[in-house]
Structure formats: C-alpha cells, structure tokens
Write a protein that holds these residues in place. Structure first.
Motif, PDB file in Angstrom:
ATOM      1  N   ASN A  12       0.252  -0.504  -6.498  1.00 59.56           N
ATOM      2  CA  ASN A  12      -0.870  -0.755  -7.410  1.00 59.56           C
ATOM      3  C   ASN A  12      -1.483  -2.136  -7.209  1.00 59.56           C
ATOM      4  OD1 ASN A  12      -0.770   1.752  -8.617  1.00 59.56           O
ATOM      5  ND2 ASN A  12       0.558   1.087 -10.289  1.00 59.56           N
ATOM      6  N   ARG A  35      -4.531  -1.840  -5.017  1.00 58.83           N
ATOM      7  CA  ARG A  35      -5.590  -0.928  -5.429  1.00 58.83           C
ATOM      8  C   ARG A  35      -6.507  -1.595  -6.453  1.00 58.83           C
ATOM      9  NH1 ARG A  35      -2.707   4.070  -7.773  1.00 58.83           N
ATOM     10  NH2 ARG A  35      -4.647   5.172  -7.289  1.00 58.83           N
ATOM     11  N   GLU A  90      -9.114   2.748  -9.166  1.00 56.73           N
ATOM     12  CA  GLU A  90      -8.173   3.572  -8.417  1.00 56.73           C
ATOM     13  C   GLU A  90      -6.870   3.757  -9.189  1.00 56.73           C
ATOM     14  OE1 GLU A  90      -9.534   2.476  -3.824  1.00 56.73           O
ATOM     15  OE2 GLU A  90      -7.905   1.365  -4.809  1.00 56.73           O
ATOM     16  N   LYS A 119      -7.134   6.367 -11.908  1.00 57.26           N
ATOM     17  CA  LYS A 119      -7.159   7.761 -11.453  1.00 57.26           C
ATOM     18  C   LYS A 119      -5.773   8.383 -11.401  1.00 57.26           C
ATOM     19  CE  LYS A 119     -11.367   7.287  -8.663  1.00 57.26           C
ATOM     20  NZ  LYS A 119     -11.937   7.342  -7.290  1.00 57.26           N
ATOM     21  N   PHE A 166      -1.319   7.893 -10.054  1.00 56.82           N
ATOM     22  CA  PHE A 166      -0.381   7.328  -9.092  1.00 56.82           C
ATOM     23  C   PHE A 166      -0.709   7.778  -7.669  1.00 56.82           C
ATOM     24  CE2 PHE A 166       3.578   8.032  -6.667  1.00 56.82           C
ATOM     25  CZ  PHE A 166       3.926   6.703  -6.465  1.00 56.82           C
ATOM     26  N   SER A 167      -0.455   6.882  -6.726  1.00 57.28           N
ATOM     27  CA  SER A 167      -0.653   7.183  -5.312  1.00 57.28           C
ATOM     28  C   SER A 167       0.500   6.605  -4.503  1.00 57.28           C
ATOM     29  CB  SER A 167      -1.980   6.573  -4.817  1.00 57.28           C
ATOM     30  OG  SER A 167      -2.098   6.742  -3.408  1.00 57.28           O
ATOM     31  N   LEU A 168       0.986   7.380  -3.536  1.00 53.83           N
ATOM     32  CA  LEU A 168       2.045   6.902  -2.659  1.00 53.83           C
ATOM     33  C   LEU A 168       1.528   5.968  -1.576  1.00 53.83           C
ATOM     34  CD1 LEU A 168       4.149  10.162  -2.158  1.00 53.83           C
ATOM     35  CD2 LEU A 168       4.811   8.136  -3.465  1.00 53.83           C
ATOM     36  N   MET A 169       0.250   6.052  -1.311  1.00 55.89           N
ATOM     37  CA  MET A 169      -0.349   5.250  -0.244  1.00 55.89           C
ATOM     38  C   MET A 169      -1.008   4.006  -0.823  1.00 55.89           C
ATOM     39  SD  MET A 169       0.584   6.982   2.266  1.00 55.89           S
ATOM     40  CE  MET A 169      -0.271   6.023   3.536  1.00 55.89           C
ATOM     41  N   GLY A 182      -3.697   0.862  -1.321  1.00 54.49           N
ATOM     42  CA  GLY A 182      -5.151   0.787  -1.286  1.00 54.49           C
ATOM     43  C   GLY A 182      -5.635  -0.270  -0.313  1.00 54.49           C
TER      44      GLY A 182
END
Length: 286
Positions: free
Chosen positions: A42, A45, A49, A52, A54-57, A59
C-alpha cells in the motif's frame, strides 16, 4: 553412549510431529508477515488505488509517496525516527544494564530480606503504567522536565520485567562456582560483573535489548503525555500526526509507516544471533 536405533513407527511419528511443527510455524509466520506485506504494498499505491481494495502487486507511486514523506516539513517522520532511536536506544541500554546488575545482585548475594526484595520487584511488575502516570506527570512538570526525553529514558533504569527475565537467565546460565573462583583470584565485584558475568549472559542481554527497544519504540501513551513540541515528537506521535493531517492520502500514511519500520528491522538483524541464543536458553530453562 550409543543412541538406540529408532523403529519405523517411531521415525514416522517423529516425522509427523516435525511436519506439524513446520506447518504451524509457516502459518504463524504468514500471519505475522502478511500485514507487513500489505503495508509495504500500500505504500507504493495512491489513495484511490488503496480505496479500491487489496492488491498483491505493488503500485507505481512509491517514489512519489516516499518523496512527499521525506520533503514535507509539516510531517515529522524523519525527526520522529531520530528521536525514537535516541529514546529507544538509551532506554534499552539503561534497562538491560541495570536490570542485569540488579538480577546479579539478587542471584549472587545472600542478604537480609532478599526474598522480600525479589517479591517487591515482582509486585511492581504487575502495576499498570496508567496507575502512576498522573502522579509521574505532575512530578515531571514540577521539575521542569516535561516536553523532554529525560522522563522517557531515566525510568527505564527500573524495569521489573527485564529484571525478572534476566534473573531467570542467570539461574540457567551462570554457575556460582565461576563467581566464587573470580573472588578467590582477587577480582573486584565490579570487575567480576563486567568482565565475567556480562559476557556470559550476552545472548540474554541481546534478546532483552530487542524487546526493550521495540517496546520503547512502540510506546504511545507516555510519549503522548510527556511530549508536545513538534521537534520532540517520536515516530509514534509523528505517524499519528501524519494520519491526522493527511487523512485523505492513505498512500502517504502507509509510506510513512513503512519508513518507520526500517530501523526496527535493522536493529533485529544486528541482534538476531543474540536473540536466537537467548530464546533457546530460556526454552531449555523452561
């Protein structure tokens, strides 16, 4: 003495136990590291973003977020890290040294009311900080030490919890025969403690130094009531101020929090070998 060969069933049982232990350790490690991974991701990001989900990748805003944290004069993250390093390092040094000295005194000497002194220290250990905080604040204010690092560092000399674990470590790793031999050879009590005792309990000191450093680093309550000037804010108060003044930019807040975790990781890596030895000795004693 030769070891008895294990049967197939015993080997299978031992392998199953080891497998279960490894699985449990992997799960615990995952739970401990997952939220730190989320923090790092985070921090790269943007605010939108992060909203929106959680993301594993990671930013693409890592440079922007960290640059804003480092260059904004109203965000006391860098000065907070410096202040926290000073307070935590001094607190850890004083706490570990004087706790080891006190534990050695209880361990190596026989004197009247020895058991009562030990019981009194343990009783103080059970007293919450909040109980004495108001009286301590009034005392510090009258002494003119409020908004300084002195009331955050000096009380670390009296650390009952650190004393208790150091006493247990001495019970497990310091034979009295060594102390008595040093006395027979003519070594002074101070030289015996510094040259013989401290090197022997170095693993325990390293482990307790990490715990004490992290505890002081993460402290919020005492720092909140003792410090008010922006230049004296520690990292705990700095992150709180960062969050209060930038509540609409989660990426910036995450970057500041990730930056604040770096010194803790470095300290742990430095003392890791002592930490491992100290925990292992405590496990053997237990």
């Amino acid at each position: 003495m030769a070891h008895t060969a294990l049967t197939k069933s015993e080997k299978a049982t031992l392998a199953a136990r080891r497998t279960g232990c490894y699985i449990a350790l992997v799960l615990i490690s995952f739970l401990c590291l997952f939220f730190f991974y989320v923090l790092v991701i985070n921090s790269t990001r943007t605010h939108f973003e992060i909203q929106k989900g959680f993301s594993l990748m990671p930013g693409k805003s890592i440079i922007t977020n960290f640059r804003n944290v480092l260059t904004d004069a109203n965000i006391p993250v860098i000065s907070g890290i410096r202040n926290s390093l000073l307070v935590s390092a001094c607190s850890a040094a004083l706490s570990v040294y004087f706790s080891a000295l006190t534990a050695y005194g209880i361990y190596a000497y026989n004197f009247k009311f020895k058991k009562a002194a030990f019981a009194l220290i343990l009783l103080i250990m059970t007293m919450p900080t909040q109980v004495s905080a108001l009286g301590f604040l009034q005392l510090i204010t009258k002494m003119g030490l409020k908004n300084s690092f002195v009331p955050l560092i000096l009380p670390s000399i009296a650390a009952p919890t650190v004393f208790f674990f150091m006493k247990r470590y001495l019970d497990a790793s310091l034979p009295m025969e060594i102390v008595e031999a040093a006395r027979i050879d003519g070594a002074s009590e101070a030289k015996t403690f510094i040259s013989i005792v401290l090197p022997m309990v170095k693993p325990g000191i390293g482990a307790l130094a990490i715990f004490t450093f992290i505890n002081s680093w993460n402290d919020y309550f005492m720092q909140l009531i003792m410090l008010s000037s922006t230049s004296n804010l520690t990292i705990s108060l700095g992150i709180a101020k960062l969050q209060a003044e930038n509540s609409t930019d989660f990426g910036l807040i995450m970057a500041g929090a990730a930056l604040a975790a770096v010194p803790i990781i470095i300290i742990f890596l430095i003392f890791q070998k002592y930490f491992t030895k100290g925990i292992a000795m405590g496990a053997v004693k237990g």
